[in-house]
Design an enzyme around this catalytic site. Structure first.
Site, PDB file in Angstrom:
ATOM      1  CD  GLU A   1      81.382 -25.215 134.361  1.00 37.39           C
ATOM      2  OE1 GLU A   1      81.448 -26.212 135.085  1.00 37.39           O
ATOM      3  OE2 GLU A   1      80.467 -24.374 134.442  1.00 37.39           O
TER       4      GLU A   1
ATOM      5  NE  ARG B   1      80.628 -21.480 140.239  1.00 38.22           N
ATOM      6  CZ  ARG B   1      79.319 -21.684 140.301  1.00 38.22           C
ATOM      7  NH1 ARG B   1      78.827 -22.919 140.317  1.00 38.22           N
ATOM      8  NH2 ARG B   1      78.472 -20.671 140.340  1.00 38.22           N
TER       9      ARG B   1
ATOM     10  CG  HIS C   1      77.200 -25.543 135.738  1.00 37.10           C
ATOM     11  ND1 HIS C   1      78.355 -24.858 136.000  1.00 37.10           N
ATOM     12  CD2 HIS C   1      76.320 -25.185 136.714  1.00 37.10           C
ATOM     13  CE1 HIS C   1      78.187 -24.100 137.069  1.00 37.10           C
ATOM     14  NE2 HIS C   1      76.952 -24.292 137.534  1.00 37.10           N
TER      15      HIS C   1
HETATM   16  P1  NAI Z   1      76.356 -20.783 150.659  1.00 35.42           P
HETATM   17  O1  NAI Z   1      77.118 -19.507 150.639  1.00 35.42           O
HETATM   18  O2  NAI Z   1      74.983 -20.818 151.256  1.00 35.42           O
HETATM   19  O3  NAI Z   1      77.228 -21.927 151.385  1.00 35.42           O
HETATM   20  C1  NAI Z   1      78.595 -22.075 151.207  1.00 35.42           C
HETATM   21  C2  NAI Z   1      79.164 -22.647 152.507  1.00 35.42           C
HETATM   22  O4  NAI Z   1      80.544 -22.927 152.282  1.00 35.42           O
HETATM   23  C3  NAI Z   1      79.062 -21.671 153.673  1.00 35.42           C
HETATM   24  O5  NAI Z   1      78.479 -22.318 154.791  1.00 35.42           O
HETATM   25  C4  NAI Z   1      80.503 -21.270 153.933  1.00 35.42           C
HETATM   26  O6  NAI Z   1      80.765 -21.017 155.306  1.00 35.42           O
HETATM   27  C5  NAI Z   1      81.234 -22.506 153.456  1.00 35.42           C
HETATM   28  N1  NAI Z   1      82.642 -22.249 153.155  1.00 35.42           N
HETATM   29  C6  NAI Z   1      83.208 -21.143 152.650  1.00 35.42           C
HETATM   30  N2  NAI Z   1      84.543 -21.310 152.536  1.00 35.42           N
HETATM   31  C7  NAI Z   1      84.793 -22.556 152.988  1.00 35.42           C
HETATM   32  C8  NAI Z   1      85.989 -23.309 153.144  1.00 35.42           C
HETATM   33  N3  NAI Z   1      87.186 -22.787 152.826  1.00 35.42           N
HETATM   34  N4  NAI Z   1      85.893 -24.569 153.637  1.00 35.42           N
HETATM   35  C9  NAI Z   1      84.676 -25.083 153.983  1.00 35.42           C
HETATM   36  N5  NAI Z   1      83.527 -24.413 153.868  1.00 35.42           N
HETATM   37  C10 NAI Z   1      83.593 -23.164 153.379  1.00 35.42           C
HETATM   38  O7  NAI Z   1      76.322 -21.272 149.141  1.00 35.42           O
HETATM   39  P2  NAI Z   1      75.336 -22.353 148.481  1.00 35.42           P
HETATM   40  O8  NAI Z   1      74.142 -21.670 147.947  1.00 35.42           O
HETATM   41  O9  NAI Z   1      75.172 -23.499 149.403  1.00 35.42           O
HETATM   42  O10 NAI Z   1      76.211 -22.801 147.212  1.00 35.42           O
HETATM   43  C11 NAI Z   1      77.465 -23.448 147.364  1.00 35.42           C
HETATM   44  C12 NAI Z   1      78.192 -23.454 146.042  1.00 35.42           C
HETATM   45  O11 NAI Z   1      77.488 -24.290 145.126  1.00 35.42           O
HETATM   46  C13 NAI Z   1      78.215 -22.074 145.325  1.00 35.42           C
HETATM   47  O12 NAI Z   1      79.305 -21.288 145.774  1.00 35.42           O
HETATM   48  C14 NAI Z   1      78.364 -22.445 143.890  1.00 35.42           C
HETATM   49  O13 NAI Z   1      79.748 -22.485 143.560  1.00 35.42           O
HETATM   50  C15 NAI Z   1      77.796 -23.868 143.817  1.00 35.42           C
HETATM   51  N6  NAI Z   1      76.558 -23.918 143.022  1.00 35.42           N
HETATM   52  C16 NAI Z   1      76.475 -24.821 141.984  1.00 35.42           C
HETATM   53  C17 NAI Z   1      75.331 -24.901 141.211  1.00 35.42           C
HETATM   54  C18 NAI Z   1      75.210 -25.889 140.091  1.00 35.42           C
HETATM   55  O14 NAI Z   1      74.278 -25.762 139.278  1.00 35.42           O
HETATM   56  N7  NAI Z   1      76.071 -26.892 139.991  1.00 35.42           N
HETATM   57  C19 NAI Z   1      74.209 -23.997 141.450  1.00 35.42           C
HETATM   58  C20 NAI Z   1      74.351 -23.149 142.604  1.00 35.42           C
HETATM   59  C21 NAI Z   1      75.504 -23.096 143.333  1.00 35.42           C
END
Ligand code: NAI
Length: 332
Positions: free
Chosen positions: A266, A237, A298
């Site tokens: 964005e 993000r 994005h």
């Molecule tokens: P997820 O929930 O499976 O993984 C997120 C990980 O970050 C978890 O393992 C969590 O423990 C960890 N986390 C949470 N707070 C943290 C911190 N303070 N420090 C370190 N790690 C921390 O989510 P997923 O599916 O892997 O997606 C991650 C992010 O990617 C989403 O939150 C979203 O913002 C972004 N995203 C971007 C997309 C794009 O098109 N550019 C599409 C989908 C998601």
């Protein structure tokens, strides 16, 4: 259920209609609107049981109060992140919030690799040169990825797939996550704190959610701790990065490469054709001047497989909500 779908594009209509048409039982009445959800557009949700929104729809307390007033009961997000929704306000107004937690982590992880290769091998510049009949190699020198150290912040669904891709390229992985992943630990991935991760990595990639703790995680102080010439990639993000701090580090060459799929401001830019307009965002305009910066709008999620999964889960969230099967929904 009647659903107001905001910020919708032709591809949203195609994939959501397909998922809705595939329902054997009662189909939903999908009303597509191109405008984003905002306090000015909430009247479009009148007589709808649900609204369906995307990443840059600002679902703040005021919007939520207005939606509740229109009789909306469900906010069905067609994305994974939910930082754009005031969850406390939604609970206060008894609005259910659902999302698509898991659609295609591969889409984002593979796009992340794409940004890395583009920057490392200067593919963006090479492509332009060849079209100009310029076959010189000066300025295109890259580096091998093999044996390089990759820092991954957030090893959830996307970070895990990305780690596996980079392990396949024989890179060394150092990770930071508040919940380390056992599969990666078993594969020899070393989890550590950020103070140790930053100076150890050639490439740092952000895959954690945007929360109060992670807002501007990458700032002047954290950049100072990184290796000179580090490659920084953000497909998470926009606000994970303090962009002016990153611009300063690009100018001083502390950051050697920057790959972005997301940008803090964005919502005023992405997903629209603005080619006839004057760019008003001076920070974004400065980013565009660097030869070692690659930005996509994005689109990391944007694959056929991901759109199919997003649409299927969004429609099934709405169906389960309507039939009271809350346990089958992907709730926030
Ligand atoms: P997820 O929930 O499976 O993984 C997120 C990980 O970050 C978890 O393992 C969590 O423990 C960890 N986390 C949470 N707070 C943290 C911190 N303070 N420090 C370190 N790690 C921390 O989510 P997923 O599916 O892997 O997606 C991650 C992010 O990617 C989403 O939150 C979203 O913002 C972004 N995203 C971007 C997309 C794009 O098109 N550019 C599409 C989908 C998601």
């Amino acid at each position: 259920m009647k659903v107001a779908i905001f910020n919708s594009k032709a591809y949203d209509r195609e994939y959501l209609n397909r998922a809705n048409d595939a329902l054997k039982a009662k189909k939903h009445e999908l009303c597509f609107y191109e405008v984003p959800l905002s306090i000015n557009t909430t009247p479009l949700a009148k007589s709808c049981g649900a609204v369906c929104c995307f990443v840059n729809d600002q679902v703040d307390a005021q919007v939520i109060a207005a939606l509740a007033n229109e009789g909306v009961q469900l906010i069905a997000l067609r994305c994974a992140g939910f930082n754009q929704v005031d969850i406390t306000a939604a609970r206060e107004h008894k609005l259910t919030v659902a999302r698509v937690a898991d659609y295609s982590p591969h889409a984002v992880a593979e796009h992340t690799l794409g940004l890395i290769l583009m920057l490392n091998r200067n593919l963006h510049r090479a492509h332009n040169r060849i079209r100009e009949n310029d076959y010189s190699l000066d300025g295109l020198l890259g580096f091998d990825l093999v044996n390089k150290t990759i820092g991954i912040i957030g090893t959830g669904k996307i970070g895990l797939v990305f780690a596996n891709i980079m392990l396949g390229l024989a890179c060394k992985i150092i990770a930071h996550d508040i919940n380390p992943n056992a599969e990666l630990v078993a594969k020899g991935v070393h989890y550590t704190n950020l103070e140790t991760l930053y100076p150890s990595c050639d490439i740092i990639s952000l895959h954690c959610p945007l929360t109060t703790e992670t807002t501007h995680l990458i700032n002047t102080k954290s950049i100072e701790q990184m290796k000179d010439g580090v490659m920084l990639i953000n497909t998470g993000r926009g606000a994970l990065i303090d962009t002016p701090a990153v611009i300063g580090a690009l100018k001083s060459k502390k950051i050697g490469y920057l790959g972005l799929d997301v940008y803090e401001e964005e919502s005023a830019l992405f997903f629209e054709n603005k080619s006839n307009q004057v760019l008003q965002d001076d920070i974004f305009a400065r980013l565009l001047t660097f030869p070692n910066v690659v930005i996509t709008g994005h689109q990391a999620f944007f694959t056929r497989e991901a759109l199919t999964a997003i649409s299927t889960t969004t429609i099934s969230n709405i169906t389960h909500f309507e039939s009271g099967e809350m346990d089958k929904m992907c709730l926030v």
